[in-house]
Design a protein around this motif. Structure first.
Motif, PDB file in Angstrom:
ATOM      1  N   GLY A 149       0.832  -1.205   0.000  1.00  0.00           N
ATOM      2  CA  GLY A 149       0.000   0.000   0.000  1.00  0.00           C
ATOM      3  C   GLY A 149       0.860   1.245   0.000  1.00  0.00           C
ATOM      4  O   GLY A 149       2.027   1.214   0.439  1.00  0.00           O
ATOM      5  N   ALA A 150       0.290   2.339  -0.503  1.00  0.00           N
ATOM      6  CA  ALA A 150       1.027   3.607  -0.543  1.00  0.00           C
ATOM      7  C   ALA A 150       0.100   4.772  -0.231  1.00  0.00           C
ATOM      8  O   ALA A 150       0.326   5.903  -0.682  1.00  0.00           O
ATOM      9  N   GLY A 151      -0.950   4.503   0.547  1.00  0.00           N
ATOM     10  CA  GLY A 151      -1.882   5.560   0.947  1.00  0.00           C
ATOM     11  C   GLY A 151      -1.424   6.200   2.249  1.00  0.00           C
ATOM     12  O   GLY A 151      -0.262   6.056   2.666  1.00  0.00           O
ATOM     13  N   GLY A 152      -2.339   6.891   2.909  1.00  0.00           N
ATOM     14  CA  GLY A 152      -2.002   7.629   4.136  1.00  0.00           C
ATOM     15  C   GLY A 152      -1.473   6.714   5.227  1.00  0.00           C
ATOM     16  O   GLY A 152      -0.494   7.055   5.912  1.00  0.00           O
ATOM     17  N   ALA A 153      -2.091   5.545   5.400  1.00  0.00           N
ATOM     18  CA  ALA A 153      -1.667   4.637   6.470  1.00  0.00           C
ATOM     19  C   ALA A 153      -0.264   4.111   6.180  1.00  0.00           C
ATOM     20  O   ALA A 153       0.575   4.020   7.083  1.00  0.00           O
TER      21      ALA A 153
ATOM     22  N   ASN B 293       2.676  -1.366  -4.355  1.00  0.00           N
ATOM     23  CA  ASN B 293       1.339  -0.771  -4.440  1.00  0.00           C
ATOM     24  C   ASN B 293       0.770  -1.008  -5.825  1.00  0.00           C
ATOM     25  O   ASN B 293       1.502  -1.008  -6.817  1.00  0.00           O
ATOM     26  N   ARG B 294      -0.552  -1.226  -5.877  1.00  0.00           N
ATOM     27  CA  ARG B 294      -1.215  -1.435  -7.171  1.00  0.00           C
ATOM     28  C   ARG B 294      -0.852  -0.301  -8.132  1.00  0.00           C
ATOM     29  O   ARG B 294      -0.454  -0.542  -9.278  1.00  0.00           O
ATOM     30  N   THR B 295      -0.972   0.939  -7.668  1.00  0.00           N
ATOM     31  CA  THR B 295      -0.599   2.088  -8.495  1.00  0.00           C
ATOM     32  C   THR B 295       0.865   2.413  -8.196  1.00  0.00           C
ATOM     33  O   THR B 295       1.188   3.061  -7.197  1.00  0.00           O
TER      34      THR B 295
ATOM     35  N   ARG C 147       2.409   5.872  -7.111  1.00  0.00           N
ATOM     36  CA  ARG C 147       2.205   6.346  -5.739  1.00  0.00           C
ATOM     37  C   ARG C 147       3.327   5.828  -4.831  1.00  0.00           C
ATOM     38  O   ARG C 147       3.792   6.533  -3.942  1.00  0.00           O
TER      39      ARG C 147
ATOM     40  N   THR D 130      -2.959  -1.753   2.912  1.00  0.00           N
ATOM     41  CA  THR D 130      -4.012  -1.494   1.924  1.00  0.00           C
ATOM     42  C   THR D 130      -5.358  -1.779   2.599  1.00  0.00           C
ATOM     43  O   THR D 130      -5.388  -2.279   3.728  1.00  0.00           O
ATOM     44  N   SER D 131      -6.432  -1.480   1.901  1.00  0.00           N
ATOM     45  CA  SER D 131      -7.743  -1.800   2.463  1.00  0.00           C
ATOM     46  C   SER D 131      -8.199  -3.202   2.047  1.00  0.00           C
ATOM     47  O   SER D 131      -9.309  -3.628   2.375  1.00  0.00           O
ATOM     48  N   LEU D 132      -7.320  -3.939   1.348  1.00  0.00           N
ATOM     49  CA  LEU D 132      -7.690  -5.283   0.896  1.00  0.00           C
ATOM     50  C   LEU D 132      -7.814  -6.243   2.082  1.00  0.00           C
ATOM     51  O   LEU D 132      -6.999  -6.211   2.999  1.00  0.00           O
TER      52      LEU D 132
ATOM     53  N   MET E  16     -10.441  -6.216   3.992  1.00  0.00           N
ATOM     54  CA  MET E  16     -11.448  -5.637   4.886  1.00  0.00           C
ATOM     55  C   MET E  16     -12.835  -6.111   4.449  1.00  0.00           C
ATOM     56  O   MET E  16     -13.041  -6.369   3.251  1.00  0.00           O
TER      57      MET E  16
ATOM     58  N   LEU F 294      -3.238  -3.839   9.093  1.00  0.00           N
ATOM     59  CA  LEU F 294      -3.872  -2.644   9.661  1.00  0.00           C
ATOM     60  C   LEU F 294      -5.389  -2.775   9.679  1.00  0.00           C
ATOM     61  O   LEU F 294      -6.076  -2.073  10.421  1.00  0.00           O
TER      62      LEU F 294
ATOM     63  N   GLY G 199      -5.175  -5.056  13.513  1.00  0.00           N
ATOM     64  CA  GLY G 199      -5.188  -3.590  13.463  1.00  0.00           C
ATOM     65  C   GLY G 199      -5.889  -2.885  14.613  1.00  0.00           C
ATOM     66  O   GLY G 199      -5.763  -1.660  14.736  1.00  0.00           O
TER      67      GLY G 199
ATOM     68  N   LEU H 296      -5.404   1.249  16.374  1.00  0.00           N
ATOM     69  CA  LEU H 296      -6.484   2.228  16.523  1.00  0.00           C
ATOM     70  C   LEU H 296      -6.477   2.822  17.935  1.00  0.00           C
ATOM     71  O   LEU H 296      -6.690   4.018  18.121  1.00  0.00           O
TER      72      LEU H 296
HETATM   73  P1  NAP Z   1      -5.971   5.045   1.344  1.00  0.00           P
HETATM   74  O1  NAP Z   1      -5.118   6.256   1.517  1.00  0.00           O
HETATM   75  O2  NAP Z   1      -7.275   5.162   0.640  1.00  0.00           O
HETATM   76  O3  NAP Z   1      -5.085   3.899   0.613  1.00  0.00           O
HETATM   77  C1  NAP Z   1      -5.657   2.689   0.240  1.00  0.00           C
HETATM   78  C2  NAP Z   1      -4.569   1.729  -0.222  1.00  0.00           C
HETATM   79  O4  NAP Z   1      -5.182   0.474  -0.562  1.00  0.00           O
HETATM   80  C3  NAP Z   1      -3.813   2.178  -1.460  1.00  0.00           C
HETATM   81  O5  NAP Z   1      -2.475   1.741  -1.390  1.00  0.00           O
HETATM   82  C4  NAP Z   1      -4.588   1.481  -2.567  1.00  0.00           C
HETATM   83  O6  NAP Z   1      -3.827   1.279  -3.747  1.00  0.00           O
HETATM   84  C5  NAP Z   1      -4.866   0.160  -1.929  1.00  0.00           C
HETATM   85  N1  NAP Z   1      -5.998  -0.514  -2.576  1.00  0.00           N
HETATM   86  C6  NAP Z   1      -7.316  -0.198  -2.465  1.00  0.00           C
HETATM   87  N2  NAP Z   1      -8.063  -1.031  -3.237  1.00  0.00           N
HETATM   88  C7  NAP Z   1      -7.184  -1.878  -3.846  1.00  0.00           C
HETATM   89  C8  NAP Z   1      -7.328  -2.954  -4.765  1.00  0.00           C
HETATM   90  N3  NAP Z   1      -8.540  -3.342  -5.219  1.00  0.00           N
HETATM   91  N4  NAP Z   1      -6.220  -3.622  -5.170  1.00  0.00           N
HETATM   92  C9  NAP Z   1      -4.986  -3.245  -4.727  1.00  0.00           C
HETATM   93  N5  NAP Z   1      -4.784  -2.216  -3.855  1.00  0.00           N
HETATM   94  C10 NAP Z   1      -5.869  -1.547  -3.418  1.00  0.00           C
HETATM   95  O7  NAP Z   1      -6.326   4.398   2.770  1.00  0.00           O
HETATM   96  P2  NAP Z   1      -5.454   4.442   4.107  1.00  0.00           P
HETATM   97  O8  NAP Z   1      -5.910   5.553   4.959  1.00  0.00           O
HETATM   98  O9  NAP Z   1      -4.027   4.360   3.719  1.00  0.00           O
HETATM   99  O10 NAP Z   1      -5.948   3.081   4.834  1.00  0.00           O
HETATM  100  C11 NAP Z   1      -5.556   1.800   4.362  1.00  0.00           C
HETATM  101  C12 NAP Z   1      -6.100   0.731   5.290  1.00  0.00           C
HETATM  102  O11 NAP Z   1      -5.524   0.871   6.589  1.00  0.00           O
HETATM  103  C13 NAP Z   1      -7.617   0.789   5.498  1.00  0.00           C
HETATM  104  O12 NAP Z   1      -8.086  -0.523   5.556  1.00  0.00           O
HETATM  105  C14 NAP Z   1      -7.780   1.460   6.849  1.00  0.00           C
HETATM  106  O13 NAP Z   1      -8.963   1.091   7.514  1.00  0.00           O
HETATM  107  C15 NAP Z   1      -6.562   0.897   7.574  1.00  0.00           C
HETATM  108  N6  NAP Z   1      -6.112   1.762   8.671  1.00  0.00           N
HETATM  109  C16 NAP Z   1      -6.120   1.219   9.917  1.00  0.00           C
HETATM  110  C17 NAP Z   1      -5.692   1.987  10.980  1.00  0.00           C
HETATM  111  C18 NAP Z   1      -5.697   1.379  12.348  1.00  0.00           C
HETATM  112  O14 NAP Z   1      -5.620   2.138  13.328  1.00  0.00           O
HETATM  113  N7  NAP Z   1      -5.756   0.072  12.476  1.00  0.00           N
HETATM  114  C19 NAP Z   1      -5.261   3.317  10.777  1.00  0.00           C
HETATM  115  C20 NAP Z   1      -5.255   3.822   9.483  1.00  0.00           C
HETATM  116  C21 NAP Z   1      -5.698   3.033   8.428  1.00  0.00           C
HETATM  117  P3  NAP Z   1      -3.874   2.363  -4.935  1.00  0.00           P
HETATM  118  O15 NAP Z   1      -2.898   3.446  -4.544  1.00  0.00           O
HETATM  119  O16 NAP Z   1      -3.473   1.615  -6.124  1.00  0.00           O
HETATM  120  O17 NAP Z   1      -5.288   2.888  -5.019  1.00  0.00           O
END
Ligand code: NAP
Length: 277
Positions: A133-137, A157-159, A162, A196-198, A200, A222, A245, A249
């Protein structure tokens, strides 16, 4: 007789009704007999600046921010922590008496503290980490691993663009690996993190060939709904140490609570059960 000011805190987002933060804070207020209030506030992004400016005057000592405000809030804050700046997002705002806003990001600290809580002997320096993953988390996790001297971090990361952006933001200890080639690298990872959110509930499955996984790897997901993802189940059956995860939290909320209300809360089973209910 003067009226006693009860400190207030809030979580701002939109939508916000799903937030688990009020459950956490209200549990800690009760557990530690602290007089305080913590409320969810649905805030439209166009009103965020105005609302944040007025909150300190209303008795708010701090606020958590969530989607969609985590990035934009950095343009409003008067001071930003180094880690929030490098991550590019904040989740914890503290207000001074003069109304100034200090923005911090505690997600990475929450990630590390959760791992240490479960496995005190886990050593982030031990070897390379793979972060999916490469999002905020992911950015928060990577920043914290680097801070804790993980020698190398491999990002998939899929993309891909990023992930590549992360190598320019975080530097030479990061390397991008292809999303479809993760299994080739997996046996070498000391730590494997799904950011990633995969996996979930309601999202697609994480489809990576995990068979080369070594039982020496610590595997963390996570995702906390479900609590035991397919990734964690596979890793557990392989003999790996696994961490879900839900603890992250809780741990990411602890710095805000102790800063604003002067008590460092402890983790217990009751709060985990409440959050999962
Ligand atoms: P985000 O910024 O939206 O990033 C989502 C990530 O998931 C991206 O890397 C995205 O890849 C990837 N992704 C989504 N759908 C996909 C698919 N079909 N195939 C491949 N990759 C996919 O979200 P985030 O804030 O980073 O959160 C990510 C996860 O962490 C979530 O499940 C969130 O609930 C969890 N989280 C948990 C905590 C905790 O306290 N436990 C805290 C923060 C986050 P692309 O860039 O290619 O779209």
């Amino acid at each position: 007789m003067p009226i006693e000011n009860i400190p207030l805190a809030a979580v701002l987002g939109s939508p916000i009704s799903h937030s688990k933060s009020p459950t956490l804070y209200n549990y800690w207020f009760k557990k530690y007999s602290i007089r305080g209030h913590y409320i969810p506030i649905d805030v439209d992004p166009s009103n965020l600046n105005q609302i944040l400016r007025v909150m300190p005057k209303m008795g708010f000592v701090g606020a958590n921010v969530t989607i969609p405000h985590k990035e934009i809030v950095l343009t409003i804050a008067d001071q930003i922590s180094d880690r929030a700046a490098v991550i590019g997002a904040a989740n914890t705002l503290s207000f001074t008496k003069a109304g100034k806003i200090f923005a911090d990001n505690t997600d990475g600290e929450g990630f590390i503290e959760n791992l240490r809580h479960h496995y005190p002997s886990w050593n982030p320096k031990e070897g390379p980490a793979i972060v999916l993953g490469a999002g905020g988390a992911s950015r928060a996790v990577v920043s914290a691993l680097l801070q804790n001297s993980t020698p190398e971090i491999w990002i998939a990361n899929r993309t891909r663009a990023r992930a590549e952006k992360m190598t320019s933001d975080f530097g030479a200890r990061l390397r991008v690996i292809d999303w479809y080639a993760v299994s080739k690298f997996i046996s070498e990872a000391a730590t494997l993190v799904n950011a990633t959110s995969l996996g979930m509930i309601g999202k697609p499955k994480l489809q990576i060939d995990l068979r080369p996984l070594s039982k020496k790897t610590l595997v963390s997901d996570l995702v906390y709904a479900p609590l035991e993802t397919d990734l964690l189940l596979f890793a557990k059956n392989k003999g790996c140490r696994t961490v879900n995860g839900i603890g992250m939290l809780i741990h990411q909320a602890m710095p805000g609570f102790s800063r604003w209300f002067g008590t460092k809360p402890a983790i217990d089973h009751e709060i985990k059960n409440l959050l999962l209910a």
